[in-house]
Design an enzyme around this catalytic site. Structure first.
Site, short mmCIF file in Angstrom:
data_model
loop_
_atom_site.label_atom_id
_atom_site.label_comp_id
_atom_site.label_asym_id
_atom_site.label_seq_id
_atom_site.Cartn_x
_atom_site.Cartn_y
_atom_site.Cartn_z
N CYS A 80 -34.47 -21.47 14.70
CA CYS A 80 -34.63 -20.16 14.06
C CYS A 80 -35.62 -20.24 12.90
O CYS A 80 -36.14 -19.22 12.45
CB CYS A 80 -33.28 -19.59 13.62
N CYS A 130 -17.66 -18.52 15.60
CA CYS A 130 -16.21 -18.59 15.74
C CYS A 130 -15.70 -19.90 15.12
O CYS A 130 -16.46 -20.83 14.87
CB CYS A 130 -15.80 -18.58 17.20
N ASP A 162 -29.01 -18.92 -0.24
CA ASP A 162 -29.20 -19.89 0.81
C ASP A 162 -30.18 -19.42 1.87
O ASP A 162 -30.79 -20.22 2.58
CB ASP A 162 -27.86 -20.28 1.45
N SER A 199 -21.61 -18.81 -1.33
CA SER A 199 -22.19 -19.83 -0.46
C SER A 199 -23.36 -20.58 -1.10
O SER A 199 -23.71 -21.67 -0.66
CB SER A 199 -22.62 -19.19 0.87
N TYR A 213 -25.59 -22.75 5.29
CA TYR A 213 -24.84 -21.53 4.98
C TYR A 213 -23.45 -21.46 5.59
O TYR A 213 -22.50 -21.03 4.96
CB TYR A 213 -25.63 -20.31 5.43
N GLY A 270 -15.16 -16.40 11.32
CA GLY A 270 -14.96 -15.22 12.16
C GLY A 270 -13.84 -14.36 11.63
O GLY A 270 -12.71 -14.85 11.51
N ASN A 290 -16.32 -22.02 20.70
CA ASN A 290 -17.27 -21.72 19.63
C ASN A 290 -18.66 -22.09 20.15
O ASN A 290 -18.87 -23.23 20.59
CB ASN A 290 -16.92 -22.52 18.37
N GLY A 291 -19.57 -21.17 20.09
CA GLY A 291 -20.93 -21.42 20.58
C GLY A 291 -21.39 -20.30 21.48
O GLY A 291 -20.68 -19.29 21.67
N CYS A 295 -31.09 -28.99 15.07
CA CYS A 295 -31.75 -27.81 15.62
C CYS A 295 -32.24 -26.97 14.45
O CYS A 295 -31.48 -26.66 13.54
CB CYS A 295 -30.77 -27.00 16.48
#
Lengths: 461, 461, 461, 461
Positions: free
Chosen positions: D439, D2, D349, D286, D244, D28, D104-105, D436
């Site tokens: 992923c 978002c 990307d 991108s 990205y 979003g 957002n999150g 972080c």
């Protein structure tokens, strides 16, 4: 069927026209449109599918504000031709500048007119017969707007009430038979035309007179001019306008619709009494006057046994286990307290296919009516209308195919009575003469349209 | 005001509910919604501004197909709170799973309930008092759905008919005073609830009984359970439902609305005769029965003098030179042939602000009526309703501020007669006892809502 | 400007056409439309304002499914004539049956053609010059569809690429000058036409060849027929298609647009170097290739200094205290890290009014650029286009009114360089011959449209 | 994912917010909303499905005009929860007045928070985890808005950037790990917050600083107050924002996205060279910066080989004989002149499922590329994101299931190279620490959400 409205000389002609169209909505719910000159004299047309009250597109309507000349149209939904390109008014530009046209009625030689124009190279962008009239006006070399209209209408057969904008002139025309109604009014000096007088009332205009069969009226800055340039023919005003189509608060063809329907009901009571019945009720709303007349004449009490739901739109989701009569139930409901255990007279203005009637009778019986006596305030409809009413083919007309007894059985009533043709005509306030009753009597004043495919092209009304 | 409908045990519950809402559209035209379990038992809600017939969003409606349990709601437009977030049913997820709720009525201690919940940390995402009930159900620790509802309703004051989905149980509840109607029916084994019996008729359900004041009914796979867990209070059924609000083809509070209105009209004729009048007519459609009763009792002929245009939407563009009464003229028209030169009795069910009445009287006089005798089939409205009817503030109520003579002068009639309070109550089929007549008599069965700002929050009905 | 697409012989021609129009959206975003024969051979047209991707009306699109022949059109928004009636394809019915037409280009004798047709009685229902061609086809007595088109185009002057459906024949035609591109492709045996080859790619069709200037191609069940019935004239392909209008992934006029733009950029670097500059960037996306060519030739690094927001719609609410350049900022943003403290070369394909350029330069300077050297990969635009590009009047063209120095000052750059006319033409892959450069050079191959009011009528492209 | 935006102290806060949301549309596209105080200080929220540029409902937007405080939200489309009730901002009324929140999150203990609240009687009207935060704020007894927010956030785990309106105070909060970006700016004295700095640029605001991880900032009439009331944790900024998600013209986490991507591309060229390749191109848009970095570092020329169609909406009708790759072809097209016969490096990307990549490679080969060397400017994605990025389940992640060689074969390239984890982190301008990369590396800083059904509830981001 369609409704038409026009005004010239009002400082907000398009808004007056939109208001007028509200009162002509019963004549056509498929599409609505207005063509008007803007303050600079430029023509614009806005049209939309659906009701006037759903709002013409705002941005476009803004264009029309403040001009002095506007015409409007409401169009009936007929299967297959329900597209925006068939909405009216037609607005075209030609040699003489712009031509905008709104039409109520149906031409009977539309195929021939179209063929002739196509042979001369014309192109058609809609399937409306009205477009042919625009072409013919464009091709006329006559000097005045009204003369161009008059020339264009030579050879045009069938039913038409027309409102036409040519330059800054508003022209109204009615075919020599006068099938469809057209009235003229005065709104503080502005000249107003409308299919029915109820549209004069809503805008606050005063009824002046009817536009006569065969008359062409032109209104411009110099005033109102009338002429009768079309062949004189015996008039054939549509009796079904009195029976069903027009609003009861209108005067059409010089007479009150409400009074006509009351007289139809009284005559029906005389011709088809229902001795021993406990009460009379109508299929609302178009039959209210007739039912009241019947009750009055028969001396039987008038009751409100069917309630109509006016919030029903054009579509609804039917439950998957829906039964046959749910369509009727969405629109009507019966009042058990009125009907239970009674012998009742149900008055309707007409029976077309018989399916709605059958559903209503079933509903009335389910609410406890002991006997149902159906009385119809018009004669049996045995043929199609070529002049603007959207009746189905003969195959679907119940009275064209079944005897009185068979109809009674089919719709499930104990007794059934139709008004006689003579009784129907005699009930009209202005007397029995000069009416078209072709769909009842088969006495068509014109040959049928030559091309059986004609209906493929839709119609201008 | 609102209409509610629910069904459990039908293989297409959402479609049955949509059909039922068609018949409850007169109770609310601002928004419509359905909450239903899908075939997998998951809850969904679809809502939209406007009429049921304008169509719920197709993609979303598809979600609801095929489930066995659904409730629906139509909501009345009250100024200022007309937003989608206030549309019902409310659908929430909580400890016990989902809760969906549809409410007709108005709580009188909504502010207190809200304050109490807010103190306990609750958040409100709408301005409806109904949301407070959902919170209270969510907080209940009772074991069964109906016990949770019963617990939640302890301390809730005012008017409510509720349809609530908790898990796979459908719960119906009616407040101990029973202000608003709620009927129960049977549709081939499925249990149906509706504000009025006309909604049973449209879906083909059979009327079984009323949900009683103070009753909580639960329906699940094991059947129907009834309880009376709420304090027993004297009933206060809203007499205005009979006078105006409900549909004439409905039975509410155990009696026929049509019969009530007919009796109101007859009593009105006895109390307020109009000797010498030529005819009686109604302001259609809600006053038709009363006017007929008046005519019958008075022995004066019943006429159709006003025609109502049912195609009018919520907005229309007024011509820039529009006059004061054009809003009335868009909705009604007078039939000159009926009125001209006559002394007439105009029957309406009530007068609220008086502006529409004044416009109608002017229209009737313009159509030639010689004398206008106004007769009202209810007592004068002198106070607001706290129980769900959207009456304006006392300042705007004409009968709260003017004497009979002053009202007559203001609306422009020759004579004016209201039905007496006793006469009104005596006319209801089930007798004068047990009705709320606070807005007529000032006899409010509850204190007024404590917070004058309460109306800022809108209402749940 | 417009994009056109057509296919004959595919089992879902309308869907292929809709897909093709996605790739021609850059040629016109005002309206989109498809005309197609249905499975029964009946013609239908669906049109809408806005983008193809906003979806043609579902119900109507359904009509078009399954037919083998379709044409489509995307139309550019030009002020004042942005109405649905001006959307294409035009669908008309005439003597020979239906005619559907999609047009890219602008006629220069539209007024004369219209006058001549109006004199002969034709009516016009739009303000598009394309409608005149439909009339002329309808009036032709030639025997075959292609002969009718050829006859109709005699005397039609200006720019046109046409796709026309007559009966079951698809006819493609390109004016003798060949201003606008038109390619022909093959999709598993179906014949496809499109304004640009990128539309062949999206549907998976193979490029076959260009339709040649002056060529008329007919496709029917018997195959493809080509003829050159129009006067032979020297070709005048629009060089601006290569400079700006076409998509870089297209081949037009026999050459690659990407390669043309790369060559334009390289030539620009040779003609207008920017010694000492730190970096080159483009105004995305149309100038990307040219900027890359410039960087390559100049040996300066290519950077991404401006980011374009592709989510911007046609309108946005500007804050009431909005500043002058917020319109530019909604569409573009500068990358400070790239620009800060640097001497930069900004490459754009053209400057029309100069307002956007001025805003961009201000943005680039605000992001810290030390020097801004503007380089334009085309010659200065000094005159309007009469052949389909929507350039403004001469008064608004910055290069028609200011000197190079004045323009540089006006847009706020340190130096400004345009490509020379010769350099521009020499950069096109197929060589400098046969191009129209009227808007750059004033060398108009036709007289200007005689009627200064002509633009009032809008255009067919 | 978002985007969030808020402003306090501007005379047209809602319009500024709408403008800001244009720049956050890439975060979003499912729904957009604004909550604002009107001139009287009353809160309103308007929301809609779709893009900001499609226009918030006009009547409702009018409500928001002229107030000084507004927050806005753009929401990403995640399957199954795409309904208006899940659009943000959430607006609720509670004890302390109104609370409006944009998030957002993604929370990682949403299920537990919800369970705890439901146990305490809370009801949820959406499936967003954000609603739990609103409940917790409502329940806080702290004295100031910021203290209420701080109290509410104790025990809330996972990723959140929040903009919250409580009364007339605007509160911004960022979780202690700082997963998502949040910047603060100044617009002529008004305080602005936005997910990315590009949204400051569009409204003309000056970047002031980042809101720090664990920081709660309150803005009211008295000024700006900052506090760090949340537990201090090591920061875990999302590296994928740089790779990205964010716009290249933004600064996030204190560094330039464009510079990060350029460095990623250069590092990729060092780690995974493509000796002998003729050219480098990007999958637009991108990957443009990374591809340019690769080309620069590798000394291979940068080309524009893929063209992206920005007019593509969310749906299109696929021809019934459509082939497998037509979805890719609607969005991209290859430039044959660039690719034909060449050995090419295609830079993207990331690769998620691999289906789009496979389609692109096929397109590039069909356009004549001789060899295709795929280079990816991030490490292989081997696990889902619990912190706000909408990655699919592990089963659908190509790099979680296939080896490098298998992926190369699956997507059809000659060689395939991913950036190393260390190389990726080293390329970020602010250095490798504090990011972080769960992923990519499986090094999740939190336990995964306990409830596997959690995703059923959708998410707040």
């Amino acid at each position: 069927m369609c409704g038409i409205f026009g005004v010239r000389g009002h400082p907000d002609a398009a808004a007056v026209t939109q208001l007028g169209l509200y009162s002509l909505q019963h004549r056509g719910q498929e599409s609505a449109g207005i063509a008007a000159l803007d303050v600079a004299g430029q023509p614009h047309a806005v049209k939309r599918m659906g009701l006037v009250s759903e709002g013409l597109l705002e941005d476009e309507a803004e264009l029309l504000r403040g001009g002095a000349l506007a015409i409007g149209h409401t169009r009936y939904s007929t299967a297959g031709s329900s597209t925006l390109e068939n909405a009216q008014p037609v607005l075209a530009r030609s040699r003489g500048g712009h031509i905008a046209l709104a039409h109520n009625g149906n031409l009977t030689n539309a195929t021939e007119l179209r063929f002739e124009l196509e042979e001369a190279g014309a192109i058609f962008q809609s399937t409306m017969d009205s477009e042919a009239i625009v072409h013919r006006i464009a091709r006329s070399n006559a000097r005045t707007p009204e003369a161009r209209v008059a020339e264009a209408l030579q050879g045009v057969e069938g039913a038409y009430c027309l409102l036409i904008v040519i330059g800054e002139t508003l022209v109204a025309a009615r075919d020599p038979r006068g099938w469809r109604p057209l009235v003229m009014g005065d709104l503080n000096g502005a000249v107003v035309f409308a299919s029915e007088s109820c549209a004069l009332d809503i805008v606050g205009a005063r009824y002046v007179r009817d536009v006569e069969p065969g008359e062409v009226v032109a209104v411009d800055a110099e005033g109102v001019r009338s002429a009768f340039p079309l062949p004189r023919l015996e008039s054939r005003k549509c009796v079904f306008e009195h029976v069903y189509f027009a609003r009861p608060d209108s005067r059409i063809f010089g007479g009150s619709v409400d009074r006509a329907r009351r007289a139809l009901g009284r005559q029906l009571a005389r011709e088809c009494p229902a001795p021993g019945a406990d009460l009379v009720f109508s299929v609302p709303d178009s039959s209210n006057s007739a039912a009241l007349g019947y009750a009055e004449e028969a001396g039987i009490s008038y009751e409100l046994a069917l309630i109509r739901n006016h919030y029903v739109g054009r579509t609804f989701i039917q439950p998957s286990q829906g039964d046959r009569d749910s369509k009727v139930r969405v629109k009507y409901n019966a009042v058990r307290e009125v009907l239970e255990g009674r012998s009742v007279v149900m008055v309707d203005d007409s029976i077309v296919r018989g399916t709605t009637t059958r559903g209503l009778v079933a509903m009335v019986r389910a609410a406890g009516a002991r006997e149902v006596h159906m009385r119809v305030s018009s004669a049996p409809i045995t043929g199609p209308c070529y002049y603007g009413i959207d009746t189905p083919n003969r195959e679907e007309l119940i009275a064209a195919n079944l005897s009185l007894e068979e109809i009674a059985r089919e719709i499930g009533v104990d007794t059934l009575g139709y008004l006689s043709l003579d009784g129907m005509l005699a009930s009209v306030p202005t007397g029995p003469e000069g009416f078209c009753h072709a769909c009842f009597s088969g006495d068509y004043p014109t040959p049928p349209p030559t091309d059986p495919d004609k209906l493929r092209f839709g119609c201008g009304c």
